[in-house]
Scaffold this motif. Structure first.
Motif, PDB file in Angstrom:
ATOM      1  N   MET A   1       0.850  -1.180   0.000  1.00  0.00           N
ATOM      2  CA  MET A   1       0.000   0.000   0.000  1.00  0.00           C
ATOM      3  C   MET A   1       0.891   1.236   0.000  1.00  0.00           C
ATOM      4  N   PRO A   2       0.829   2.054  -1.062  1.00  0.00           N
ATOM      5  CA  PRO A   2       1.708   3.210  -1.132  1.00  0.00           C
ATOM      6  C   PRO A   2       1.303   4.277  -0.123  1.00  0.00           C
ATOM      7  N   THR A   3       2.301   4.963   0.382  1.00  0.00           N
ATOM      8  CA  THR A   3       2.024   6.043   1.328  1.00  0.00           C
ATOM      9  C   THR A   3       1.757   7.325   0.552  1.00  0.00           C
ATOM     10  N   ALA A   4       0.988   8.194   1.148  1.00  0.00           N
ATOM     11  CA  ALA A   4       0.648   9.458   0.508  1.00  0.00           C
ATOM     12  C   ALA A   4       1.819  10.426   0.634  1.00  0.00           C
ATOM     13  N   HIS A   5       2.242  10.993  -0.471  1.00  0.00           N
ATOM     14  CA  HIS A   5       3.295  11.998  -0.472  1.00  0.00           C
ATOM     15  C   HIS A   5       2.656  13.374  -0.343  1.00  0.00           C
ATOM     16  N   LEU A   6       3.456  14.320   0.099  1.00  0.00           N
ATOM     17  CA  LEU A   6       2.954  15.682   0.279  1.00  0.00           C
ATOM     18  C   LEU A   6       2.413  16.248  -1.032  1.00  0.00           C
ATOM     19  N   GLY A   7       3.087  15.985  -2.132  1.00  0.00           N
ATOM     20  CA  GLY A   7       2.619  16.456  -3.438  1.00  0.00           C
ATOM     21  C   GLY A   7       1.268  15.871  -3.807  1.00  0.00           C
ATOM     22  N   ASP A   8       1.056  14.595  -3.480  1.00  0.00           N
ATOM     23  CA  ASP A   8      -0.233  13.966  -3.747  1.00  0.00           C
ATOM     24  C   ASP A   8      -1.335  14.601  -2.910  1.00  0.00           C
ATOM     25  N   ILE A   9      -1.033  14.894  -1.661  1.00  0.00           N
ATOM     26  CA  ILE A   9      -2.029  15.494  -0.770  1.00  0.00           C
ATOM     27  C   ILE A   9      -2.374  16.903  -1.235  1.00  0.00           C
ATOM     28  N   VAL A  10      -1.369  17.671  -1.646  1.00  0.00           N
ATOM     29  CA  VAL A  10      -1.626  19.025  -2.147  1.00  0.00           C
ATOM     30  C   VAL A  10      -2.489  18.962  -3.409  1.00  0.00           C
ATOM     31  N   SER A  11      -2.178  18.037  -4.299  1.00  0.00           N
ATOM     32  CA  SER A  11      -2.985  17.870  -5.512  1.00  0.00           C
ATOM     33  C   SER A  11      -4.420  17.502  -5.164  1.00  0.00           C
ATOM     34  N   LEU A  12      -4.591  16.606  -4.210  1.00  0.00           N
ATOM     35  CA  LEU A  12      -5.937  16.218  -3.786  1.00  0.00           C
ATOM     36  C   LEU A  12      -6.677  17.383  -3.133  1.00  0.00           C
ATOM     37  N   MET A  13      -5.943  18.233  -2.397  1.00  0.00           N
ATOM     38  CA  MET A  13      -6.573  19.404  -1.779  1.00  0.00           C
ATOM     39  C   MET A  13      -7.109  20.354  -2.849  1.00  0.00           C
ATOM     40  N   PHE A  14      -6.311  20.592  -3.884  1.00  0.00           N
ATOM     41  CA  PHE A  14      -6.781  21.459  -4.963  1.00  0.00           C
ATOM     42  C   PHE A  14      -7.979  20.839  -5.677  1.00  0.00           C
ATOM     43  N   MET A  15      -7.947  19.542  -5.879  1.00  0.00           N
ATOM     44  CA  MET A  15      -9.066  18.852  -6.513  1.00  0.00           C
ATOM     45  C   MET A  15     -10.305  18.948  -5.627  1.00  0.00           C
ATOM     46  N   ALA A  16     -10.124  18.807  -4.318  1.00  0.00           N
ATOM     47  CA  ALA A  16     -11.252  18.900  -3.385  1.00  0.00           C
ATOM     48  C   ALA A  16     -11.872  20.296  -3.413  1.00  0.00           C
ATOM     49  N   ILE A  17     -11.034  21.323  -3.467  1.00  0.00           N
ATOM     50  CA  ILE A  17     -11.554  22.689  -3.524  1.00  0.00           C
ATOM     51  C   ILE A  17     -12.289  22.912  -4.836  1.00  0.00           C
ATOM     52  N   ALA A  18     -11.718  22.415  -5.936  1.00  0.00           N
ATOM     53  CA  ALA A  18     -12.383  22.562  -7.235  1.00  0.00           C
ATOM     54  C   ALA A  18     -13.739  21.863  -7.235  1.00  0.00           C
ATOM     55  N   LEU A  19     -13.811  20.664  -6.667  1.00  0.00           N
ATOM     56  CA  LEU A  19     -15.089  19.949  -6.600  1.00  0.00           C
ATOM     57  C   LEU A  19     -16.087  20.647  -5.676  1.00  0.00           C
ATOM     58  N   GLY A  20     -15.581  21.288  -4.634  1.00  0.00           N
ATOM     59  CA  GLY A  20     -16.459  21.963  -3.683  1.00  0.00           C
ATOM     60  C   GLY A  20     -16.932  23.325  -4.143  1.00  0.00           C
ATOM     61  N   MET A  21     -16.321  23.880  -5.199  1.00  0.00           N
ATOM     62  CA  MET A  21     -16.708  25.213  -5.652  1.00  0.00           C
ATOM     63  C   MET A  21     -18.130  25.246  -6.209  1.00  0.00           C
ATOM     64  N   ASP A  22     -18.574  24.163  -6.814  1.00  0.00           N
ATOM     65  CA  ASP A  22     -19.965  24.159  -7.267  1.00  0.00           C
ATOM     66  C   ASP A  22     -20.909  24.174  -6.075  1.00  0.00           C
ATOM     67  N   PHE A 140     -12.310  15.647   0.060  1.00  0.00           N
ATOM     68  CA  PHE A 140     -13.471  16.048  -0.737  1.00  0.00           C
ATOM     69  C   PHE A 140     -14.631  16.442   0.168  1.00  0.00           C
ATOM     70  N   GLY A 141     -14.920  15.630   1.166  1.00  0.00           N
ATOM     71  CA  GLY A 141     -16.031  15.915   2.073  1.00  0.00           C
ATOM     72  C   GLY A 141     -15.818  17.161   2.891  1.00  0.00           C
ATOM     73  N   THR A 142     -14.605  17.319   3.425  1.00  0.00           N
ATOM     74  CA  THR A 142     -14.311  18.480   4.267  1.00  0.00           C
ATOM     75  C   THR A 142     -14.365  19.773   3.469  1.00  0.00           C
ATOM     76  N   ALA A 143     -13.756  19.781   2.289  1.00  0.00           N
ATOM     77  CA  ALA A 143     -13.746  20.995   1.469  1.00  0.00           C
ATOM     78  C   ALA A 143     -15.150  21.390   1.041  1.00  0.00           C
ATOM     79  N   SER A 144     -15.947  20.426   0.584  1.00  0.00           N
ATOM     80  CA  SER A 144     -17.290  20.773   0.132  1.00  0.00           C
ATOM     81  C   SER A 144     -18.178  21.215   1.290  1.00  0.00           C
TER      82      SER A 144
END
Length: 184
Positions: A1-22, A140-144
């Motif tokens: 099971m791969p561990t989450a890297h900081l870059g992956d988490i930052v990318s997911l944060m931006f994706m979460a904000i983009a999904l939550g903007m609607d 995703f849940g927290t940002a939205s």
């Protein structure tokens, strides 16, 4: 099971904000209705849950569903928003009519579903990558949820400034966002 890297988490944060903007945009319009703070809190939590459930379903079902479902999900979400927005605009002219687009009961489910359908499509694509599912879903849940609360509180404040025109403006925002989803 791969561990989450900081870059992956930052990318997911931006994706979460983009999904939550609607959710933010739609909540801005919905918040212009007369809604209590307790209801705003509940709506935010429900939308946050839907923004976790829909991508999870997308991840789970990603291998079994064709890529064309994303277009149908977007179409359904856009049509729901246009319908809810139009109902709000029309009810602003008739003060005796009961509002159908209240974020309670089945109306809340439709509202949460309409703003989280795009996250289902994102879940389909995430299912093919090696993303940390739990981290992605929590972000995703927290940002939205936070963006929904922010939109509804701002909409509530604008209602006080705009008075009787606030529901018409809120419905117009919902219609506009739904049309943007359909044709943009």
């Amino acid at each position: 099971m791969p561990t989450a890297h900081l870059g992956d988490i930052v990318s997911l944060m931006f994706m979460a904000i983009a999904l939550g903007m609607d959710a933010f945009s739609v909540s801005l319009g919905m918040g212009m209705q007369k809604i209590r703070l307790k209801r705003i809190a509940i709506v935010g939590v429900i939308i946050g849950l839907f923004h976790m459930i829909m991508p999870f379903l997308g991840i789970v079902l990603g291998n079994f569903i064709s890529s064309q479902i994303g277009g149908y999900a977007t179409l359904a979400g856009g049509l729901l928003l246009v319908g809810i927005g139009a109902q709000m605009v029309f009810s602003s002219f008739n003060h005796e009519s009961q509002r159908l687009a209240q974020p309670v009961g089945i109306g809340l489910v439709f509202f949460a579903l309409s703003v989280s359908l795009d996250s289902f499509s994102v879940g389909l694509s995430l299912g093919l990558s090696e993303v940390q599912t739990v981290i992605a879903l929590l972000l995703f849940g927290t940002a939205s949820m936070a963006l929904t609360w922010t939109g509804m509180i701002l909409g509530r404040k604008m209602r006080g400034l705009l008075g009787v025109y606030s529901e018409m403006l809120g419905g117009s925002i919902l219609c506009g966002f739904g049309l943007h989803i359909l044709f943009g």
